[in-house]
Design an enzyme around this catalytic site. Structure first.
Site, PDB file in Angstrom:
ATOM      1  N   TRP A 102       0.809  -1.211   0.000  1.00  0.00           N
ATOM      2  CA  TRP A 102       0.000   0.000   0.000  1.00  0.00           C
ATOM      3  C   TRP A 102       0.846   1.266   0.000  1.00  0.00           C
ATOM      4  O   TRP A 102       0.322   2.353  -0.183  1.00  0.00           O
ATOM      5  CB  TRP A 102      -0.888   0.009   1.262  1.00  0.00           C
ATOM      6  N   ASN A 103       2.153   1.182   0.259  1.00  0.00           N
ATOM      7  CA  ASN A 103       2.885   2.439   0.541  1.00  0.00           C
ATOM      8  C   ASN A 103       3.101   3.325  -0.685  1.00  0.00           C
ATOM      9  O   ASN A 103       2.999   4.542  -0.580  1.00  0.00           O
ATOM     10  CB  ASN A 103       4.191   2.183   1.316  1.00  0.00           C
ATOM     11  N   LYS A 123      -2.531  -8.741  -7.084  1.00  0.00           N
ATOM     12  CA  LYS A 123      -3.167  -8.858  -5.771  1.00  0.00           C
ATOM     13  C   LYS A 123      -2.606  -7.694  -4.958  1.00  0.00           C
ATOM     14  O   LYS A 123      -1.473  -7.712  -4.496  1.00  0.00           O
ATOM     15  CB  LYS A 123      -2.831 -10.212  -5.118  1.00  0.00           C
ATOM     16  N   HIS A 124      -3.402  -6.651  -4.840  1.00  0.00           N
ATOM     17  CA  HIS A 124      -2.919  -5.462  -4.143  1.00  0.00           C
ATOM     18  C   HIS A 124      -3.204  -5.597  -2.642  1.00  0.00           C
ATOM     19  O   HIS A 124      -3.948  -6.484  -2.209  1.00  0.00           O
ATOM     20  CB  HIS A 124      -3.630  -4.226  -4.719  1.00  0.00           C
ATOM     21  N   ALA A 125      -2.587  -4.723  -1.851  1.00  0.00           N
ATOM     22  CA  ALA A 125      -2.830  -4.736  -0.410  1.00  0.00           C
ATOM     23  C   ALA A 125      -4.314  -4.459  -0.140  1.00  0.00           C
ATOM     24  O   ALA A 125      -4.962  -3.693  -0.858  1.00  0.00           O
ATOM     25  CB  ALA A 125      -1.961  -3.690   0.272  1.00  0.00           C
ATOM     26  N   GLY A 127       6.936  -5.936  -0.068  1.00  0.00           N
ATOM     27  CA  GLY A 127       6.248  -5.880   1.226  1.00  0.00           C
ATOM     28  C   GLY A 127       7.135  -6.381   2.342  1.00  0.00           C
ATOM     29  O   GLY A 127       8.362  -6.239   2.280  1.00  0.00           O
ATOM     30  N   SER A 128       6.503  -6.977   3.335  1.00  0.00           N
ATOM     31  CA  SER A 128       7.250  -7.389   4.530  1.00  0.00           C
ATOM     32  C   SER A 128       7.999  -8.698   4.268  1.00  0.00           C
ATOM     33  O   SER A 128       7.690  -9.442   3.331  1.00  0.00           O
ATOM     34  CB  SER A 128       6.282  -7.585   5.692  1.00  0.00           C
ATOM     35  N   GLU A 134      11.056  -7.723  -3.131  1.00  0.00           N
ATOM     36  CA  GLU A 134      11.565  -6.417  -2.707  1.00  0.00           C
ATOM     37  C   GLU A 134      10.990  -6.178  -1.326  1.00  0.00           C
ATOM     38  O   GLU A 134       9.805  -5.890  -1.189  1.00  0.00           O
ATOM     39  CB  GLU A 134      11.112  -5.364  -3.738  1.00  0.00           C
ATOM     40  N   LEU A 135      11.835  -6.362  -0.303  1.00  0.00           N
ATOM     41  CA  LEU A 135      11.309  -6.391   1.070  1.00  0.00           C
ATOM     42  C   LEU A 135      11.769  -5.172   1.858  1.00  0.00           C
ATOM     43  O   LEU A 135      11.950  -4.109   1.297  1.00  0.00           O
ATOM     44  CB  LEU A 135      11.707  -7.713   1.721  1.00  0.00           C
ATOM     45  N   CYS A 138      10.519   1.668   1.812  1.00  0.00           N
ATOM     46  CA  CYS A 138      11.570   0.673   2.058  1.00  0.00           C
ATOM     47  C   CYS A 138      12.948   1.314   1.934  1.00  0.00           C
ATOM     48  O   CYS A 138      13.865   0.957   2.664  1.00  0.00           O
ATOM     49  CB  CYS A 138      11.419  -0.511   1.107  1.00  0.00           C
TER      50      CYS A 138
HETATM   51  P1  NDP Z   1       2.577  -6.903   4.044  1.00  0.00           P
HETATM   52  O1  NDP Z   1       3.866  -7.427   3.621  1.00  0.00           O
HETATM   53  O2  NDP Z   1       1.744  -7.750   4.943  1.00  0.00           O
HETATM   54  O3  NDP Z   1       1.700  -6.559   2.741  1.00  0.00           O
HETATM   55  C1  NDP Z   1       2.241  -6.423   1.445  1.00  0.00           C
HETATM   56  C2  NDP Z   1       1.448  -7.281   0.457  1.00  0.00           C
HETATM   57  O4  NDP Z   1       1.640  -8.662   0.751  1.00  0.00           O
HETATM   58  C3  NDP Z   1      -0.055  -7.065   0.546  1.00  0.00           C
HETATM   59  O5  NDP Z   1      -0.631  -7.205  -0.727  1.00  0.00           O
HETATM   60  C4  NDP Z   1      -0.502  -8.191   1.458  1.00  0.00           C
HETATM   61  O6  NDP Z   1      -1.857  -8.505   1.319  1.00  0.00           O
HETATM   62  C5  NDP Z   1       0.392  -9.306   0.982  1.00  0.00           C
HETATM   63  N1  NDP Z   1       0.606 -10.372   1.941  1.00  0.00           N
HETATM   64  C6  NDP Z   1       0.662 -10.287   3.301  1.00  0.00           C
HETATM   65  N2  NDP Z   1       0.899 -11.494   3.834  1.00  0.00           N
HETATM   66  C7  NDP Z   1       0.996 -12.363   2.805  1.00  0.00           C
HETATM   67  C8  NDP Z   1       1.217 -13.767   2.721  1.00  0.00           C
HETATM   68  N3  NDP Z   1       1.384 -14.508   3.808  1.00  0.00           N
HETATM   69  N4  NDP Z   1       1.240 -14.349   1.499  1.00  0.00           N
HETATM   70  C9  NDP Z   1       1.076 -13.603   0.403  1.00  0.00           C
HETATM   71  N5  NDP Z   1       0.829 -12.281   0.412  1.00  0.00           N
HETATM   72  C10 NDP Z   1       0.813 -11.661   1.601  1.00  0.00           C
HETATM   73  O7  NDP Z   1       2.792  -5.487   4.678  1.00  0.00           O
HETATM   74  P2  NDP Z   1       2.001  -4.774   5.884  1.00  0.00           P
HETATM   75  O8  NDP Z   1       1.026  -3.881   5.297  1.00  0.00           O
HETATM   76  O9  NDP Z   1       1.449  -5.743   6.862  1.00  0.00           O
HETATM   77  O10 NDP Z   1       3.187  -3.988   6.557  1.00  0.00           O
HETATM   78  C11 NDP Z   1       3.987  -4.632   7.539  1.00  0.00           C
HETATM   79  C12 NDP Z   1       5.427  -4.252   7.420  1.00  0.00           C
HETATM   80  O11 NDP Z   1       5.913  -4.663   6.139  1.00  0.00           O
HETATM   81  C13 NDP Z   1       5.732  -2.783   7.454  1.00  0.00           C
HETATM   82  O12 NDP Z   1       5.775  -2.295   8.749  1.00  0.00           O
HETATM   83  C14 NDP Z   1       7.062  -2.731   6.740  1.00  0.00           C
HETATM   84  O13 NDP Z   1       8.085  -3.074   7.623  1.00  0.00           O
HETATM   85  C15 NDP Z   1       6.930  -3.795   5.687  1.00  0.00           C
HETATM   86  N6  NDP Z   1       6.539  -3.262   4.383  1.00  0.00           N
HETATM   87  C16 NDP Z   1       7.534  -2.983   3.497  1.00  0.00           C
HETATM   88  C17 NDP Z   1       7.214  -2.452   2.292  1.00  0.00           C
HETATM   89  C18 NDP Z   1       8.275  -2.145   1.312  1.00  0.00           C
HETATM   90  O14 NDP Z   1       8.120  -1.239   0.501  1.00  0.00           O
HETATM   91  N7  NDP Z   1       9.356  -2.902   1.296  1.00  0.00           N
HETATM   92  C19 NDP Z   1       5.858  -2.122   1.897  1.00  0.00           C
HETATM   93  C20 NDP Z   1       4.869  -2.457   2.907  1.00  0.00           C
HETATM   94  C21 NDP Z   1       5.239  -3.005   4.093  1.00  0.00           C
HETATM   95  P3  NDP Z   1      -2.942  -8.020   2.447  1.00  0.00           P
HETATM   96  O15 NDP Z   1      -2.911  -6.543   2.444  1.00  0.00           O
HETATM   97  O16 NDP Z   1      -4.207  -8.597   1.942  1.00  0.00           O
HETATM   98  O17 NDP Z   1      -2.478  -8.622   3.743  1.00  0.00           O
END
Ligand code: NDP
Length: 455
Positions: free
Chosen positions: A130-131, A154-156, A206-207, A228-229, A262
């Site tokens: 989402w960021n 599959k977006h957030a 994402g995370s 890209e984490l 990130c």
């Molecule tokens: P997430 O990693 O949970 O979300 C990112 C994407 O991954 C979303 O589309 C989410 O879907 C999906 N996702 C989550 N869990 C799974 C899974 N088990 N299998 C497959 N897809 C999954 O990020 P959060 O919003 O929970 O943020 C948590 C932390 O992640 C932040 O505090 C930050 O540290 C990190 N983050 C890093 C980012 C970056 O740019 N590198 C971006 C966002 C977060 P859904 O929304 O449906 O859960």
């Protein structure tokens, strides 16, 4: 997590969305596969025409798209507008360069003719955060679609309107039905989607937990992933640095997107000779930031995206404080208003063993460290499980060369802000992920690099 638009500035739920049923997911995968069979044969010039049209639509409706982003995830509107423009830029970049990046590469061997040919793979799944809800999708989609792949997104769950708007842009630009589709599904559906034979590869931003989960599911099917984490990137300031430029850039680097990036600078590593002055100027600038309604163009710092992000960030801050770190400003959520507001915060004087050593602070919190020399600066910068984009400030050539070669990161920026640029590859090492987006390297991630040998 419900799929919904919840205004982070007020906490109000504005719209909820029903996740797709199994039958609807099947229908979309079927459409994507049928679309690929035709789409893979379209000439580059045709794809480029559609991609350029997508850029035009982005620019034409930039205010509307920017407002959707700000409404759903709280980034200051001026940043959202800039994000839309950057998406147009990446569309145009790959529209112009894809044919050249994917042209056959001749090789001189014992064959009468041998060469490398780049072919599209098929359906690519993008799991996005989402960021930067537009940019992260476009930096995947522009190269993937120009290469002849088709995309499913599959977006957030907190940015469904962004997800639907992006699908609409590609449709309106003229891409055939099924070439880019949004799937409104929860993360529980991702493993089954990547396991489907029609889906050939996946990318996730994402995370770490989400990345591991996708990579495990994909590896069971021997399918490629790009991840890209997170990061906890260093911002090193040495004795010779232009201090004014370094301080202003440091504030921008930490506060970009309300601190939720990130590649935001998170750890500020300061040579002891300039540390007092840097700290003083940095603090003044942090305290002058305007926090408030992200729709107001004057706002510097809006709300964090979700209550969960506030809670996670504050948990890390409180652990640091409990272990003895000092707070220079901020340090706890703003309780005088609704929404997910967290103030600009500076922490310093960390004893060993705090989360500053190994965690990502995903919000407007700066961590300050003092070092005696460049050796200690590099050691401190590298003492973290991540390695995304390091920024380092010096005017001494020898120091510059050491920083470029010794910093453990996917990118090193000297005397500048770490940013992504369509013309340069982007990605991390260590626990920040693997693979590259953008540049020529980015478009080569999701293609079959086919070797051809003819007697
Ligand atoms: P997430 O990693 O949970 O979300 C990112 C994407 O991954 C979303 O589309 C989410 O879907 C999906 N996702 C989550 N869990 C799974 C899974 N088990 N299998 C497959 N897809 C999954 O990020 P959060 O919003 O929970 O943020 C948590 C932390 O992640 C932040 O505090 C930050 O540290 C990190 N983050 C890093 C980012 C970056 O740019 N590198 C971006 C966002 C977060 P859904 O929304 O449906 O859960």
């Amino acid at each position: 997590m419900a799929i919904a638009t919840i205004n982070p500035a007020t906490g109000e739920t504005l719209q909820t969305f029903t996740p797709l049923t199994e039958a609807e997911i099947e229908g979309k995968l079927d459409l994507a596969q049928k679309a690929f069979v035709e789409y893979r044969n379209t000439p580059f010039a045709q794809r480029a025409e559609w991609m350029n049209e997508a850029a035009r639509i982005l620019e034409r409706d930039r205010d509307r798209f920017a407002k959707i982003m700000t409404l759903e995830m709280g980034k200051p509107i001026k940043g959202a507008i800039a994000e839309v423009d950057k998406c147009a830029l990446v569309c145009r970049y790959y529209a112009e360069r894809a044919a050249e990046f994917l042209a056959d590469v001749p090789a001189s061997t014992d064959a009468s003719s041998s060469f490398v040919k780049y072919e599209p793979l098929g359906i690519i799944l993008a799991v996005m955060p989402w960021n930067f809800p537009f940019w992260q999708v476009f930096r995947f989609a522009a190269p993937a679609l120009m290469a002849g792949n088709v995309g499913i997104l599959k977006h957030a769950s907190n940015v469904p309107q962004c997800a639907l708007a992006i699908e609409e842009i590609f449709k309106a630009a003229g891409f055939p039905a099924g070439v880019f589709q949004t799937l409104l599904v929860g993360s529980d559906k991702v493993a089954a989607i990547i396991a489907d034979d029609r889906v050939k590869a996946a990318t996730l931003t994402g995370s770490e937990a989400a990345g591991i989960s996708l990579a495990v599911a994909a590896s069971k099917q021997i399918k490629k992933t790009v991840l890209e984490l997170g990061g906890s990137d260093p911002f090193i300031v040495l004795e010779s640095a232009d201090l004014s430029a370094a301080v202003s850039t440091a504030v921008a680097a930490r506060m970009l997107n309300n601190g939720q990036s990130c590649i935001a600078a998170k750890r500020f590593i300061l040579h002891s000779s300039i540390a007092d002055e840097f700290e003083q100027r940095f603090l003044e600038k942090f305290q002058a930031l305007k926090i408030g309604d992200p729709m107001n163009p004057e706002t510097d710092l809006g709300p964090l995206a979700t209550p969960g992000i506030v809670q996670d960030l504050d948990g890390l801050v409180q652990t640091c404080i409990a272990k003895g770190a000092k707070v220079l400003t901020g340090g706890k959520p703003l309780s005088d208003r609704p929404g997910n507001f967290y103030p600009a915060t500076i922490l310093t004087d960390f004893p060993p063993g705090t989360p500053a050593d190994n965690e990502e602070f995903f919000g407007p919190v700066a961590l300050l460290f003092r070092v005696a020399d460049i050796d200690e600066a590099i050691a401190r910068a590298n003492a973290i499980p991540f390695g995304l984009g390091a920024s380092a400030w010096t005017t001494v050539e020898k120091e510059r060369d050491r920083l470029i070669s010794e910093l453990e990161a996917g990118a090193v920026f000297i005397n500048g802000l770490v940013k992504s640029d369509p013309r340069l590859p982007f990605g991390g090492i260590k626990r920040s992920g693997y693979g590259r987006e953008l540049g020529v390297q980015g478009i080569h991630e999701f293609v079959n690099i086919k070797t051809v040998w003819v007697k």
